[in-house]
Design a protein around this motif. Structure first.
Motif, short mmCIF file in Angstrom:
data_model
loop_
_atom_site.label_atom_id
_atom_site.label_comp_id
_atom_site.label_asym_id
_atom_site.label_seq_id
_atom_site.Cartn_x
_atom_site.Cartn_y
_atom_site.Cartn_z
N SER A 1 -2.84 20.49 -27.18
CA SER A 1 -1.36 20.01 -27.90
C SER A 1 -0.65 21.11 -28.41
O SER A 1 -1.07 21.97 -29.18
CB SER A 1 -1.50 19.05 -28.88
OG SER A 1 -2.55 17.97 -28.38
N ILE A 2 0.64 21.38 -28.23
CA ILE A 2 1.58 22.21 -28.45
C ILE A 2 2.70 21.73 -29.11
O ILE A 2 3.24 20.52 -29.16
CB ILE A 2 2.21 23.05 -27.31
CG1 ILE A 2 2.91 22.26 -26.09
CG2 ILE A 2 0.93 23.47 -26.61
CD1 ILE A 2 3.57 23.06 -25.30
N LYS A 3 3.40 22.67 -30.10
CA LYS A 3 4.66 22.16 -30.72
C LYS A 3 5.21 23.79 -31.08
O LYS A 3 4.94 24.29 -31.88
CB LYS A 3 4.74 21.37 -31.72
CG LYS A 3 6.24 21.22 -32.20
CD LYS A 3 7.03 20.33 -31.28
CE LYS A 3 8.30 20.06 -31.73
NZ LYS A 3 9.12 21.32 -30.95
N ASN A 4 6.26 24.15 -30.38
CA ASN A 4 7.07 25.39 -30.80
C ASN A 4 8.33 25.19 -31.62
O ASN A 4 8.81 23.89 -31.54
CB ASN A 4 7.64 25.84 -29.23
CG ASN A 4 6.47 26.40 -28.44
OD1 ASN A 4 5.29 26.73 -28.77
ND2 ASN A 4 6.34 26.14 -26.98
N GLY A 5 8.78 26.13 -32.27
CA GLY A 5 9.99 26.12 -32.99
C GLY A 5 10.94 27.34 -32.65
O GLY A 5 10.23 28.20 -32.42
N TRP A 6 12.05 27.22 -32.52
CA TRP A 6 12.90 28.37 -31.93
C TRP A 6 14.31 28.01 -32.25
O TRP A 6 15.04 26.96 -32.07
CB TRP A 6 12.76 28.36 -30.39
CG TRP A 6 13.36 27.15 -29.62
CD1 TRP A 6 14.65 27.40 -28.88
CD2 TRP A 6 12.74 25.91 -29.27
NE1 TRP A 6 14.68 26.11 -28.29
CE2 TRP A 6 13.51 25.28 -28.38
CE3 TRP A 6 11.47 25.51 -29.59
CZ2 TRP A 6 13.23 23.96 -28.17
CZ3 TRP A 6 11.07 24.33 -29.18
CH2 TRP A 6 12.08 23.37 -28.39
N THR A 7 14.96 28.95 -33.08
CA THR A 7 16.59 29.07 -33.32
C THR A 7 16.98 30.56 -33.37
O THR A 7 16.20 31.19 -33.96
CB THR A 7 16.57 28.42 -34.70
OG1 THR A 7 16.16 26.97 -34.88
CG2 THR A 7 18.35 28.12 -34.91
N MET A 8 18.16 30.76 -32.98
CA MET A 8 18.77 32.23 -33.04
C MET A 8 19.68 31.76 -34.36
O MET A 8 20.63 31.14 -34.17
CB MET A 8 19.37 32.48 -31.83
CG MET A 8 19.80 33.85 -31.78
SD MET A 8 20.52 34.82 -33.08
CE MET A 8 22.25 34.30 -32.64
N LEU A 9 19.06 32.53 -35.23
CA LEU A 9 19.84 32.01 -36.72
C LEU A 9 21.04 33.25 -36.84
O LEU A 9 20.72 34.40 -36.71
CB LEU A 9 19.07 32.19 -37.81
CG LEU A 9 18.17 30.95 -37.74
CD1 LEU A 9 16.82 31.28 -38.96
CD2 LEU A 9 18.69 29.83 -38.04
N ASN A 10 22.37 32.83 -37.27
CA ASN A 10 23.33 33.78 -37.23
C ASN A 10 23.22 34.56 -38.65
O ASN A 10 23.81 35.62 -38.54
CB ASN A 10 24.66 32.94 -37.58
CG ASN A 10 25.19 32.36 -36.03
OD1 ASN A 10 24.58 32.89 -34.91
ND2 ASN A 10 25.54 30.99 -35.96
N TYR A 11 22.57 34.06 -39.57
CA TYR A 11 22.66 34.73 -40.93
C TYR A 11 21.91 36.08 -40.89
O TYR A 11 21.95 37.10 -41.60
CB TYR A 11 22.10 33.92 -42.06
CG TYR A 11 20.49 34.02 -42.17
CD1 TYR A 11 19.92 34.91 -42.89
CD2 TYR A 11 19.71 32.96 -41.54
CE1 TYR A 11 18.37 35.03 -43.30
CE2 TYR A 11 18.44 33.21 -41.66
CZ TYR A 11 17.81 33.89 -42.46
OH TYR A 11 16.32 33.84 -42.85
N ASP A 12 20.77 36.12 -40.03
CA ASP A 12 20.03 37.69 -39.89
C ASP A 12 20.40 37.93 -38.26
O ASP A 12 19.53 39.05 -38.02
CB ASP A 12 18.87 37.70 -40.14
CG ASP A 12 17.73 36.75 -39.36
OD1 ASP A 12 18.41 35.90 -38.58
OD2 ASP A 12 16.64 36.71 -39.61
N ALA A 13 20.97 37.18 -37.51
CA ALA A 13 21.22 37.52 -35.83
C ALA A 13 20.07 37.69 -35.16
O ALA A 13 19.75 38.58 -34.27
CB ALA A 13 22.01 38.94 -35.78
N SER A 14 18.96 36.92 -35.39
CA SER A 14 17.53 36.85 -34.83
C SER A 14 17.10 35.66 -34.29
O SER A 14 17.48 34.66 -34.90
CB SER A 14 16.53 37.84 -35.84
OG SER A 14 16.77 39.10 -36.35
#
Length: 324
Positions: A242-255
């Motif tokens: 079973s899997i669950k990923n998390g992903w966001t390109m956050l502007n506050y640190d540009a990463s």
């Protein structure tokens, strides 16, 4: 009388070879016999190799594109956790990975009450499609940051709420170590998180996460999360993971803040990273790089490692001719 005695002796002389021949034919051959005359036992075939699994072993180098990287692997048979040197101290924002806990917390809190069809749809889409709106609705129902306090007390963790404006109290900004991610995964599969009634439901939803990396857009509130660890597993482990990923390109640190979680009955694996977006030619390339890192870590932890494919031999008929 002389003639009679001679005949008897000749008869005996002829009889001995015949008798010996019959005895020899009825006796087992000495070839393949032990010292006691019994046949040598056939050697038992070697036992088949164990099916591949995940096991901590190699030192995994920090990817050159990462400004933060950590991984941890829990052996659920022993409870031992191994990982990178910073796996117990470094933290990353959970992003959508925490949705697996939010759904579990919501279902456990329902107790004997049956969730409505609308509520079950929220739980399903929050995991399968990583739907932010579904997760936000459930986050409110579980008391927001109170849910993180329960996560720590129930699962033996030390996750921290984010307190800086403007993201204070957001579920996606919850700070967590790689080792605590494995404890959360173990908490889910053990039944503590969702309770006996709903544990298999949550694990099944996580096995049905859908959509590839390319199903994501920079403005989307839902997206594809079927990538990473699952792509690096041997075939025999995929169906039961079973899997669950998390992903966001956050502007506050540009990463890119990326997390991969996989839960199996024998182990739990987590991979965390932050990748500066400037290292990539496009928005999607950063996410694809993160997915590839999660896959690579997984492949390095497979045990036993697959045998390398033999180099193709060159047939004498196609070898380059030798010049004089």
């Amino acid at each position: 009388m002389i003639i009679a005695i001679t005949s008897v002796l000749l008869g005996v002389g002829m009889l001995v070879p015949v008798v010996w021949s019959k005895l020899s034919a009825s006796s087992p051959s000495h070839a393949g016999q032990g010292r006691d005359g019994l046949p040598e036992p056939t050697p038992a075939p070697p036992p088949p190799p164990p099916p591949p699994t995940l096991k901590a072993g190699p030192t995994i180098a920090t990817p050159t594109t990462a400004k933060y990287f950590a991984w941890a692997l829990m052996d659920r048979k022993t409870g031992e956790i191994n990982g990178s040197a910073n796996s117990a101290t470094g933290t990353n924002s959970t992003e959508s990975m925490i949705k697996a806990w939010i759904v579990s917390d919501f279902l456990r809190l329902k107790g004997t009450k049956v969730p409505t069809a609308a509520e079950l749809k929220l739980t399903s889409t929050a995991i399968r499609d990583s739907n932010d709106n579904s997760a936000a609705s459930l986050w409110s129902k579980v008391g927001k940051t109170k849910s993180i306090a329960r996560l720590n007390s129930i699962c033996g963790m030390n996750a921290k709420n984010y307190t800086k404006a403007p993201y204070a109290g957001w579920w996606s900004f919850t700070q967590i170590t790689a080792q605590d991610v494995t404890r959360m995964g173990d908490c889910i599969i053990s039944g503590k998180a969702a309770g006996e009634k709903w544990t298999e439901y949550v694990l099944t939803e996580m096995r049905n996460v859908r959509g590839l990396v390319t199903a994501n857009t920079s403005s989307g509130k839902t997206g594809g999360g079927h990538w990473g660890i699952i792509d690096g597993l041997p075939e025999n482990l995929i169906a039961g993971t079973s899997i669950k990923n998390g992903w966001t390109m956050l502007n506050y640190d540009a990463s890119w803040h990326i997390n991969c979680l996989a839960i199996h009955e024998d182990w739990v694996l987590s991979v965390q990273m932050r990748l500066p977006n400037k290292n990539f030619k496009s928005w999607l390339k950063g996410l694809q790089a993160g997915a590839a890192i999660c896959k690579s870590v997984t492949m390095q932890l497979v045990y036993p490692q697959p045998e390398p494919s033999p180099s193709p031999s060159v047939s004498p008929s196609v070898q380059p001719s030798q010049q004089p």
